[in-house]
Every structure is written in C-alpha cells, then in structure tokens.
Motif scaffolding. Structure first.
Motif, short mmCIF file in Angstrom:
data_model
loop_
_atom_site.label_atom_id
_atom_site.label_comp_id
_atom_site.label_asym_id
_atom_site.label_seq_id
_atom_site.Cartn_x
_atom_site.Cartn_y
_atom_site.Cartn_z
N GLY A 34 13.42 1.51 -3.05
CA GLY A 34 12.05 1.83 -2.65
C GLY A 34 11.95 2.77 -1.47
O GLY A 34 10.98 3.51 -1.32
N HIS A 35 12.96 2.74 -0.62
CA HIS A 35 13.04 3.64 0.53
C HIS A 35 14.52 3.99 0.72
O HIS A 35 15.39 3.18 0.41
N GLY A 36 14.78 5.18 1.27
CA GLY A 36 16.15 5.52 1.65
C GLY A 36 17.00 5.98 0.48
O GLY A 36 16.50 6.19 -0.63
N GLY A 92 12.51 -0.95 -6.26
CA GLY A 92 11.41 -1.19 -5.33
C GLY A 92 11.95 -1.59 -3.97
O GLY A 92 13.01 -1.10 -3.55
N ASP A 93 11.27 -2.51 -3.30
CA ASP A 93 11.73 -2.94 -1.96
C ASP A 93 12.56 -4.21 -2.01
O ASP A 93 12.72 -4.90 -1.02
N THR A 94 13.12 -4.53 -3.18
CA THR A 94 13.97 -5.72 -3.28
C THR A 94 15.36 -5.44 -2.72
O THR A 94 15.90 -6.23 -1.95
N PHE A 113 0.82 -1.22 0.00
CA PHE A 113 0.00 0.00 0.00
C PHE A 113 0.85 1.27 0.00
O PHE A 113 0.43 2.29 -0.54
N ASP A 114 2.04 1.20 0.60
CA ASP A 114 2.85 2.43 0.64
C ASP A 114 3.42 2.80 -0.74
O ASP A 114 3.96 3.88 -0.92
N HIS A 115 3.28 1.88 -1.69
CA HIS A 115 3.77 2.15 -3.06
C HIS A 115 2.65 2.40 -4.08
O HIS A 115 2.93 2.80 -5.20
ZN LIG Z 1 7.95 -0.10 0.74
#
Ligand SMILES: [Zn+2]
Ligand SMILES: [Zn+2]
Length: 204
Positions: free
Chosen positions: A187-189, A147-149, A58-60
C-alpha cells in the motif's frame, strides 16, 4: 497482464492500474491525484471498467469518485469497511468524507474471485489494519496487491479505528503460505516478495 503502479498523494499510496483487455482496466486504491490516474488510463488507451479498494482509509479511496467521472462503474470493497469508509471519522479536516459511489459492491468475501477483462484475482480477507481489509491475489501472475496489511520489512498499524493486532497476525499467516516468488505491491513504499518478507520481516 499489464501493471502500472503510481505513487499518489501526500501519504504516497501505491495506486495500481491493471489490464489485459484495454476496454476493461482495473484501478486499485485511487487515493489521490485523480488527474494523474486518468492520464495514465488515457496514455495507455484504457477504459476504466472496475475499481477495487483494498480497505477504507481515506488515503486509498479519496479520488474514487473523480476517476469514475460520473460513469456507472462497479467499486468493490469488503462490507466490513463500509461504515467507516464514508463516515466523517475517515476524513482529514478541512476535507469532507468521500461520498459513497453509486455502484458500490459489497457482495464479495474471503476466498471469492474477482474476474473481469481477462484478469482474475482471489480476494484474501486480511482484517487487522481495518475491519474489512483484503488483498488481491493474482495467482496466474504470481502477484499480490497487499494494501496496508504487509509492507517491505513491516506491517500495517493497528492503532486506528477497527485495527487489532491479533487479527492482523492471523491475517499475515494467510499471506505467509503463498509461494516465495509471489511479487507484492504494498500500500505504501517499495514492492517486495513473500520470500523476502519471510526471511527479513520480523512480523512474518
Ligand atoms: Zn495507507
Ligand atoms: Zn490504511
């Protein structure tokens, strides 16, 4: 290629706006802050032409319908993430789950190419964080949207629904073979490169 990374929402997701042709801009991971994404498009004289979701969380994806503004614009996601993406499990109460956009596209898979508006990205399926995560690899520009990979110094968690450590490990091997100077938008950072991660990231 023009690239703008916006940090959106309470989970600080990196949402990326990319374009070559201003009439055909891409937005990747419109997680939150639709107004901010729309104003970046406006400030740069861009028309949204395509949305790509790296994975279902959901955050994406939460702002996808707001940035579409009712227009019939294709939204790409891997089909293995479809069921979870729009289910009640993928919402933070009191918010309701994201509604499935009208022009959702699930016809792309590992190794397929997304080509639009003078930009070309190879899709590298990287399940493990979710069932249907993928990375966008812009070979000509040496850029990966992960992404978050993959994160700088870390990798995506595997304890959420659809997550699996062995699957993620296999997916990371597909990123490890990219050239060291490949820039990575995580995806983050902060951003990183494949070379830096091969040197410093214990999971690679
Ligand atoms: Zn995320
Ligand atoms: Zn995620």
């Amino acid at each position: 290629m023009n690239v703008k990374v916006l940090v959106v929402g309470p989970y600080e997701v990196n949402c990326t706006v990319l374009w070559n042709d201003p009439e055909k801009a891409w937005v990747v991971d419109p997680g939150y802050d639709a107004e901010e994404i729309l104003s970046v498009l406006k400030e740069n004289g861009l028309t949204l032409g395509m949305v790509v979701l790296t994975h279902s969380h959901f955050d994406h994806i939460s702002s996808v319908n707001k940035i579409l503004e009712g227009k019939k614009i294709p939204v790409y996601m891997h089909r293995a993430d479809e069921q979870f993406a729009f289910s009640p499990m993928n919402a933070m109460p009191p918010y309701s789950p994201t509604e499935k956009p009208e022009l959702m596209k699930f016809d792309k898979d590992d190794g397929d190419v997304l080509e639009f508006g003078g930009l070309k990205a190879e899709l590298i399926a990287t399940p493990g964080h979710t069932l249907g995560g993928w990375c966008l690899y812009f070979k000509n520009e040496n850029l990966l949207i992960a992404g978050d990979t993959l994160f700088a110094g870390s990798v995506g968690r595997t304890d959420l629904p659809g997550g699996d450590w062995d699957t993620l490990t296999a997916s990371l091997l597909k990123l490890k073979v990219l050239s060291d100077d490949t820039r990575v938008i995580c995806g983050h950072g902060p951003g990183t490169t494949i070379g830096i991660e091969k040197k410093n990231n214990p999971y690679l």
